[in-house]
Design a protein around this motif. Structure first.
Motif, PDB file in Angstrom:
ATOM      1  N   CYS A  25      50.846  38.840  60.845  1.00  0.00           N
ATOM      2  CA  CYS A  25      51.972  38.114  61.409  1.00  0.00           C
ATOM      3  C   CYS A  25      52.339  38.684  62.772  1.00  0.00           C
ATOM      4  O   CYS A  25      52.420  39.892  62.945  1.00  0.00           O
ATOM      5  CB  CYS A  25      53.159  38.213  60.452  1.00  0.00           C
ATOM      6  SG  CYS A  25      54.697  37.609  61.120  1.00  0.00           S
ATOM      7  N   CYS A  74      56.136  40.537  62.261  1.00  0.00           N
ATOM      8  CA  CYS A  74      56.340  41.764  61.485  1.00  0.00           C
ATOM      9  C   CYS A  74      55.051  42.572  61.345  1.00  0.00           C
ATOM     10  O   CYS A  74      55.059  43.646  60.758  1.00  0.00           O
ATOM     11  CB  CYS A  74      56.908  41.427  60.110  1.00  0.00           C
ATOM     12  SG  CYS A  74      55.735  40.569  59.046  1.00  0.00           S
ATOM     13  N   HIS A  98      54.599  34.458  59.471  1.00  0.00           N
ATOM     14  CA  HIS A  98      55.174  34.117  58.174  1.00  0.00           C
ATOM     15  C   HIS A  98      56.259  33.054  58.360  1.00  0.00           C
ATOM     16  O   HIS A  98      56.945  33.068  59.389  1.00  0.00           O
ATOM     17  CB  HIS A  98      55.890  35.338  57.577  1.00  0.00           C
ATOM     18  CG  HIS A  98      54.969  36.409  57.113  1.00  0.00           C
ATOM     19  ND1 HIS A  98      55.000  37.670  57.626  1.00  0.00           N
ATOM     20  CD2 HIS A  98      54.004  36.412  56.164  1.00  0.00           C
ATOM     21  CE1 HIS A  98      54.100  38.418  57.004  1.00  0.00           C
ATOM     22  NE2 HIS A  98      53.472  37.675  56.125  1.00  0.00           N
ATOM     23  N   CYS A 138      59.573  34.647  58.992  1.00  0.00           N
ATOM     24  CA  CYS A 138      59.582  35.258  60.326  1.00  0.00           C
ATOM     25  C   CYS A 138      59.734  34.180  61.394  1.00  0.00           C
ATOM     26  O   CYS A 138      60.444  34.362  62.376  1.00  0.00           O
ATOM     27  CB  CYS A 138      58.306  36.074  60.555  1.00  0.00           C
ATOM     28  SG  CYS A 138      58.238  37.552  59.526  1.00  0.00           S
TER      29      CYS A 138
HETATM   30 ZN   LIG Z   1      56.039  38.272  59.334  1.00  0.00          ZN
END
Ligand SMILES: [Zn+2]
Ligand SMILES: [Zn+2]
Lengths: 240, 251
Positions: free
Chosen positions: B185, B188, B206, B209
């Motif tokens: 991702c 993150c 994600h 996210c």
């Molecule tokens: Zn993420």
């Protein structure tokens, strides 16, 4: 502990830097010992935990074949280390439930918390069903005929022939899974035709579940005091 | 001096193991309860410290309680993972060879898919191609159910993805064994199975996210190439999401 004998220098060196007097009359703490576990003891701990997650009883033969392998000559040392680790880190005890076939299970050695026993795994409805069955057997005087157990379950709308939305194949769950996990023991009653069976608490149930809690559970459901059932009450008091 | 393990820590570990995985708020409740039962000093909001004490004792055993975020709602979860395994050994002792092969193939499908899901039809079509031992479709269906029950897969409307527990447990394994196709991702930097992918540069994020990131932006643009983000931003039209989100951050 033989570990100390095996690695006396290591422990001393580790602590010497801190304070010398302190070291000499201090036995190493468990945390320090952990660093010197036999690799097979670590593997054995992992193996036992995986089996325990599914509540599968563990045969000594499997431990030897799958984990200990060529280290048989230090077998007892490995078992000792693994047992101690399970105890100190996980609060679990390795118990031999069948001395003839050398079968073991892991059970919690933590003190029982009030009422915790019956709901520790309450996320699994399966264990709820199990609790109900064990309660029934206990209230029937520690043994019940299969016909009585199933009649009782039918009354709770759990039927052996139907696929249950949560339990799936109930018959299989009760007569195979619970038996394999040693929660239930089902034995044929001699000289019955068609064959009848006797349901009793399995060795794991006897080890993990307190009759006192079961009686309290039943009493709560029925809205009575546990002393109402004299013989069960005495039994529960005697076995705990 | 570092804190010692107490029965409160041991009970926490036992319950976590019996659940397989626990959601953050559940784990916080359990932390409190374990401290109460064993009369151990309880510090509110210090679950991660409590867990790090457990982890120090698990480390020599190559185990760890690890925290991971659910890919669907972004909530924290805790699971006990085994670090020693480079292969799927934890599963290996639980399943037969052809069940494991089916799992690996399902994992291949999920990881190489665009959105992180594999349809049950595609998975069941693999059943009679297994090299170890073929499976009937009916059988494969049951095995899939077991994988869901055991929290390796999760299912939504006939589509399968990896369960949060599986991702927490196998993140390293997946990143090193699927180097070319596994995505990290952009926000993150952890493994992203269910994700949205930028049409221009292929960077993935994600869903939670994406939601968090674009909330602070006036116009959704890819954090990598700055092109317009063409996927629908999840949760923008559903007030329910904002509700759970805010109750989460409040702690
Ligand atoms: Zn993420
Ligand atoms: Zn881009």
């Amino acid at each position: 502990v033989s570990l100390q004998q095996d690695f006396p220098g290591l422990f001393l060196q580790e602590e010497e830097e801190e304070e010398e007097d302190f070291v000499l009359n201090q036995t190493p703490t468990y945390t320090q010992l952990l660093a010197f576990l036999h690799p097979q003891a670590i593997e054995l701990v992992q193996f036992l935990l995986v089996k325990d997650q599914k509540k599968i009883p563990i045969k000594r033969a499997d431990m030897l074949k799958k984990v200990i392998r060529e280290y048989r000559d230090v077998y007892s040392e490995i078992i000792n280390q693994a047992t101690r680790t399970l105890q100190q880190v996980f609060g679990l005890e390795l118990v031999e439930i069948d001395a003839k076939h050398h079968i073991y299970i892991l059970t919690s050695s933590l003190p029982r918390a009030e009422g915790e026993n019956l709901c520790q795994n309450d996320e699994t409805a399966k264990l709820g069903l199990l609790t109900v069955i064990l309660s029934f057997i206990f209230m029937k005087g520690n043994s019940a005929k299969d016909s009585a157990v199933w009649e009782f379950l039918r009354w709770l709308r759990v039927k052996p022939g139907q696929r249950h939305s949560i339990f799936g194949d109930v018959k299989k769950l009760v007569t195979e899974e619970f038996v394999r996990q040693k929660y239930l023991e089902i034995t044929p009653i001699p000289l019955t035709d068609p064959p009848e069976f006797k349901y009793q608490w399995g060795l794991r149930a006897a080890k993990e579940i307190s009759k006192k809690d079961v009686l309290r559970f039943v009493a709560k459901i029925q809205g009575k005091d546990p002393t109402f059932w004299t013989s069960q009450y005495n039994d529960a008091e005697a076995t705990s | 001096m570092a804190a010692q393990m107490t029965d409160a820590h041991r009970r926490f570990l036992q319950v976590l193991m019996s659940h397989g995985i626990m959601e953050g708020s559940e784990a916080r409740k359990l932390h409190r309860r374990c401290c109460e039962i064993h009369k151990v000093h309880y510090v509110h909001d210090k679950l991660d410290d409590f867990i790090s004490t457990v982890n120090r004792h698990l480390q020599p055993l190559f185990m760890q309680i690890r925290k991971g975020l659910s890919e669907s709602d972004g909530r924290a979860h805790y699971a006990l993972v085994n670090l020693a395994e480079t292969e799927i050994t934890k599963m290996a002792s639980d399943y037969t060879e052809n069940e494991l092969e089916l799992f690996r193939k399902t994992m291949d499908l999920i990881i190489s898919s665009e959105n992180g899901f594999a349809s049950s039809t595609d998975i069941l079509n693999l059943a009679d191609q297994l090299k170890t031992k073929k499976m009937k479709k009916k059988e494969a269906e049951q095995v899939l159910n077991v994988f869901v029950e055991d929290k390796w897969l999760s299912e939504r409307n006939g589509e399968y993805t990896l369960h949060t527990r599986c991702i927490i447990e196998m993140e390293q394994f997946i990143l090193s064994n699927y180097q070319d196709i596994a995505r990290k991702c952009n926000i993150c930097h952890s493994l992203a199975i269910q994700s949205q992918v930028c049409e221009s540069c292929g960077t993935g994020m994600h869903l939670p996210c994406v939601r968090k990131y674009f909330r602070a932006q006036t116009e959704p643009r890819c954090p990598q190439c700055n092109d317009f983000w063409s996927c629908d931003i999840p949760g923008t039209k559903q007030p329910i999401f904002t509700k759970t989100e805010s109750s989460n951050t409040r702690k």
